[in-house]
Design an enzyme around this catalytic site. Sequence first.
Site, PDB file in Angstrom:
ATOM      1  CE  LYS A 132       0.997   4.569   8.563  1.00  0.00           C
ATOM      2  NZ  LYS A 132       0.807   4.162   7.081  1.00  0.00           N
ATOM      3  CG  ASP A 158       5.615   3.930   0.982  1.00  0.00           C
ATOM      4  OD1 ASP A 158       5.825   4.271   2.077  1.00  0.00           O
ATOM      5  OD2 ASP A 158       4.467   3.586   0.440  1.00  0.00           O
ATOM      6  CE1 TYR A 190      -3.653   2.649   0.703  1.00  0.00           C
ATOM      7  CE2 TYR A 190      -2.603   3.304   2.569  1.00  0.00           C
ATOM      8  CZ  TYR A 190      -3.464   3.360   1.599  1.00  0.00           C
ATOM      9  OH  TYR A 190      -4.386   4.666   1.738  1.00  0.00           O
TER      10      TYR A 190
END
Length: 427
Positions: A266, A238, A143
């Site tokens: 995050k 990522d 994702y």
Amino acid sequence: MTSHNDTLFTRAQQSTPGGVNSPVRAFRSVGGTPRFITRAEGPYFWDADDHRYIDYIGSWGPAIVGHAHPDVVRAVQEAAARGLSFGAPTEGEIDMAELICQLVPSIEQVRLVSSGTEAAMSALRLARGATGRDMIVKFEGCYHGHADSLLVKAGSGLLTFGNPTSAGVPEDFAKHTLVLDYNDPQQLEDVFARMGDRIACVIVEPVAGNMNLLRATPAFLQAMRRLCTQHGAVLIFDEVMSGFRVARGGAQSLYDIKPDLTVLGKVIGGGLPVAAFGGRADLMKHLAPLGGVYQAGTLSGNPVTVAAGMATLKLIQAPGFYENLSAQTEKLVQGLQTAANDQGIDFCADAVGGMFGLYFRKEQPTSYATMMTCDKEAFNRFFHAMLDAGVYLAPSAFEAGFVSAQHDDAILEATFAAARKAFSALK
Ligand SMILES: *Cc1c(COP(=O)(O)O)cnc(C)c1O
């Protein structure tokens, strides 16, 4: 007695689609009523019925130093008192950029944005702009946020272009995205041999955390690095989830591989919206205002969010921080494994740094396909038994879990006590 969580969920569904602002929060996968959180501290949070939970999500990763850490709260309060946003540069943004470049050596220059989605989308545009190519390669189960080009799943066969996974994504976008199998270096070789000169970039989660936890094999990432270099494609790691989570230098430091671009998020916001993308200076110079790749943001590098991120990044540099975090996470998965074995449940678990995966199957999954064979029903029953016992796991069989620096031995023991009962109820 009526539950405040039930009341809030009913109310939320009137004004917000599904009652939530991000889909996994709705508990659709596990069933039941989502918990509405009122406050959090250290390893705990409390819901609207004042039930306390040991939290193994940590806001899906950011809360690595524990919730409401006094240093982070103070930094936010002090920054807020000086003004919330200026739309002009601040020194704090330089501090953060310098620190990111120092902690992640493959990043020579970095740009701050407000979400992982925005960072990944911008990194793709940069890779396409810098190479003058359109095609991107991603892997099933990874994702990278919800930019149009990334909401794509594999087509009917290798070398066929992807299909949208979301309504509203034009086929014309999906046709530039090739979706391959994670941990299959041979497939990557074949694709580069066929169309390497058309590939702008390969984007990958070097430790995948969005199909439960799945480690990349070193051979897979090494092949990716070599092929991208040979064919002039941009390698994008990522690390929105794995960055400052699996190790101080991210997954790239564990595998000793330098991507061309890295996407972060995050942890770098410490619970407020900060994300970033950065890498080789010769690529980054293609960005506006220097180059022709446009990218901008009203709240990018916001002084309050950057203050929260900097306070968090300061705390994670404490000596032994990752050694301790990894040791606790390892202890967690071993304790859960023991509890499952004692009850004869088909279960295994894995941990990388402060991230973990729980798998209801006999053997450790090594691919997306094997991950999908985990027993989802067993997970869902386990999830609810743990929730009832005051332990909050990710509300889906296919999400990773997160440990914070505040998850001490007493917290782990309480978790094991809950798990022993939850596993025995599965028999
Ligand atoms: C969470 C995540 C994103 C998206 O970040 P948002 O801040 O939710 O937009 C992108 N990539 C990975 C690997 C993620 O885990």
